[in-house]
Design an enzyme around this catalytic site. Sequence first.
Site, PDB file in Angstrom:
ATOM      1  N   CYS A  53      42.961  75.294  26.715  1.00  0.00           N
ATOM      2  CA  CYS A  53      41.250  74.879  26.839  1.00  0.00           C
ATOM      3  C   CYS A  53      40.430  75.880  26.066  1.00  0.00           C
ATOM      4  CB  CYS A  53      41.121  75.122  28.705  1.00  0.00           C
ATOM      5  SG  CYS A  53      41.507  76.698  29.121  1.00  0.00           S
ATOM      6  N   HIS A  83      49.312  82.758  31.710  1.00  0.00           N
ATOM      7  CA  HIS A  83      50.910  82.645  32.027  1.00  0.00           C
ATOM      8  C   HIS A  83      51.289  81.301  31.337  1.00  0.00           C
ATOM      9  CE1 HIS A  83      48.359  83.797  35.951  1.00  0.00           C
ATOM     10  NE2 HIS A  83      49.374  85.023  35.574  1.00  0.00           N
ATOM     11  N   CYS A 148      37.449  84.392  30.490  1.00  0.00           N
ATOM     12  CA  CYS A 148      37.414  82.647  30.669  1.00  0.00           C
ATOM     13  C   CYS A 148      35.729  83.056  31.010  1.00  0.00           C
ATOM     14  CB  CYS A 148      37.765  82.507  31.690  1.00  0.00           C
ATOM     15  SG  CYS A 148      37.943  80.664  31.541  1.00  0.00           S
ATOM     16  N   GLU A 178      43.556  86.415  39.272  1.00  0.00           N
ATOM     17  CA  GLU A 178      41.687  85.878  38.345  1.00  0.00           C
ATOM     18  C   GLU A 178      41.045  85.866  40.201  1.00  0.00           C
ATOM     19  OE1 GLU A 178      39.499  82.125  38.550  1.00  0.00           O
ATOM     20  OE2 GLU A 178      41.010  81.813  37.669  1.00  0.00           O
ATOM     21  N   THR A 244      39.555  79.912  39.844  1.00  0.00           N
ATOM     22  CA  THR A 244      38.979  78.062  38.753  1.00  0.00           C
ATOM     23  C   THR A 244      40.848  77.159  38.360  1.00  0.00           C
ATOM     24  OG1 THR A 244      39.873  79.213  37.077  1.00  0.00           O
ATOM     25  CG2 THR A 244      37.292  79.484  37.429  1.00  0.00           C
ATOM     26  N   CYS A 283      36.602  75.466  36.549  1.00  0.00           N
ATOM     27  CA  CYS A 283      36.619  74.892  35.640  1.00  0.00           C
ATOM     28  C   CYS A 283      36.732  73.560  34.523  1.00  0.00           C
ATOM     29  CB  CYS A 283      37.006  76.075  34.296  1.00  0.00           C
ATOM     30  SG  CYS A 283      38.431  75.321  34.154  1.00  0.00           S
ATOM     31  N   SER A 312      51.952  79.998  36.091  1.00  0.00           N
ATOM     32  CA  SER A 312      50.888  78.790  35.744  1.00  0.00           C
ATOM     33  C   SER A 312      50.212  78.841  36.870  1.00  0.00           C
ATOM     34  CB  SER A 312      50.599  78.569  34.250  1.00  0.00           C
ATOM     35  OG  SER A 312      49.452  77.259  34.163  1.00  0.00           O
ATOM     36  N   SER A 375      47.280  76.382  29.472  1.00  0.00           N
ATOM     37  CA  SER A 375      47.820  77.623  28.779  1.00  0.00           C
ATOM     38  C   SER A 375      49.176  77.399  28.101  1.00  0.00           C
ATOM     39  CB  SER A 375      48.153  78.706  29.603  1.00  0.00           C
ATOM     40  OG  SER A 375      49.005  78.378  30.401  1.00  0.00           O
TER      41      SER A 375
END
Length: 689
Positions: A53, A83, A148, A178, A244, A283, A312, A375
Amino acid sequence: MKAFNVPEFYRSPIISKIKQYRKLQDPRKRDNSPTLLDFGAVQFLIARHFGFCYGVENAIEISFKALDENPGKRIFLLSQMIHNPDVNNDLIDRGVQFLQDTNGNQLISFDTLTPDDVVIIPAFGAPLDIIALLESKQIKTEAYNTTCPFVERVWKKSESIGKDNYTIIIHGKHNHEETKATFSRSDKHNKAIIVRDLTESKLLAEYILGNKTKEQFTIDFKGRYSENLDLEKDLQRVGIINQTTMLASETQEIADYFKTVMLEKYGTVDIANHFADTRDTLCYATNENQDATYGLLEADADLAIVVGGYNSSNTSHLVELCERKFHTYFISSEKEIVDKNTIHHFDYPNKKHLTSFHFLPNKTPIRIILTSGASCPDSVIEGVIHKINSFYSDIKSVEEAVHSLKYVERVSTKHLHYAKRKFMQLNLTKPLAFFDLETTGINVGSDRIVEISIVRVNIDNTTDILTKKVNPTIPIPEFTSKIHGIYDNDVADCPTFKELAPQLAQFLTNCDLAGFNSNKFDVPVLVEEFLRADIDFDLRNRKLIDVQNIFHTMEPRNLTAAYKFYCEKPLINAHSAEADTLATFEIFKAQIARYENTEVEDEKGNKIKPVKNDMAVLSTLTTRTKNVDLAGRIVYNEKGEEVFSFGKHKDKTVKEVFTKEPSYYNWMMQGDFPLYTKKIITQIRLSMK
């Protein structure tokens, strides 16, 4: 969006051709059906959206830039950059060292750091206390900060509602990097609590409703709430934000649930003072990947393979969705596929590595769903394709498979119904102007318009469209540009609003106004811009219709969901002013067709029919507050008197305050209040003489 300099070894010729094919066939991203990559004996159904992304590519570019710009220096990552094991291992192989593991355990002491060292902040961000610690050692944390921008958007939202005295409920995993970073910022601006899912949300609701004790709370939410949180005081006003990468539908469900709880406790009249409508803070990539996975669920296949890092979060939710229909294998790379009969995979809920046998059915062709998290490099997906193909002899070449690419089309009776439907004519006594703004930010008093689109519906129901980009005369924050795609260079040579104002005012002559969330944002911002341009854009004879308020009354959701629900097709090109405006216009007509003469109960339990093809009726329905000014600083009380709605004089009449404390008028005129608010209080003050 910006193109990043990502190393070629993360790219894939096959996947690049698939993505280019879909971009050409579906440039507006309308279709979430998968792409069929047919090798004959094996057919792969590739998700419409997957892989790196914006935030990940940004992080990779910055990290490799740090390596290139600092030869001979010690370079550290605060923790895993993203991740994904392949990307993190590549950085380790190039000499990057990790200060912490993904759980926050120290691997290298911060005490060993010197001002000459380079520390890369990961894409998840970092807690404020760690940032402060690094900066105390003269480490320049902003030099290589890969946070990000969509994570930073959540932080801005938490700051906004926190400063408005809402306790921030974070939907996330409390041990995720996060969420830790988000919590530290939310905690700075107000109190914060982390909930993992709807079950924990329902548990928290028991404390909001006063059904459980503080002693029980400290046990139930240990390590997941702000110090000195007062259950009685701090749970009176709440707002929801999220990590997100959480499941979008779950976040929506949690937000809707907490709104229901606050309605139960405080009623509908004052709900805005107890529940902040934040919308979701996922996101764009999380939304796209999850929507594409729903598209996979509409296809037929023998199994699903999801590729990504085992820690992840966004990948785990793709696995969760695929498991609703398919036998799903969560793997980190093609190395987990041992042979045609054996595969190692990960059980995410139980955090266990498993081995399964005979995972490929004994048939040809076999159909395999294939997707990956945000990712995961495309080269890893290609590796999985080649590995599975190697088990079969009668396999087409890559060139043949790519040449015959096609996407799995779906026939939707809903879409056919929409194509045949004829919308009603609006009963208009004057033109109705739907409009949408893209701006430099969300502050009504200080931000500026960068794009405006108006769809004017004339009395005969013909339409005229006016769309203009605007030079805001102030810088557009990069974060805002990443949302609507308009950068400083895009509007540098455009006219200012003051230059456009006469044309816009003429176009809107004698028009009522309509939009989506327009009463709260678009109308106040537009009026402010006209006042700066020395044009008194009079609202007294205009009806204001907020389509969002009709929507929230009948079907609480957001613009994208509203368009899909009412118009039975996805909203394409969201955050384009014209697309959003046209969508709002279509929604409005569909709402009237759907709800006219529909009976509902009002707040007092009376049966009413609130929706009619009558602009006056709809204006009354959508204008929920009795504001005197657009910002809601001055409102009418039950006697029809102008009173303050904020501060030390809340609920006191404006005339009473200005009589007893004349300096309060001067304070407001010199303060950061919208120009229209100042205009209103000046009119009131002059009427007293």
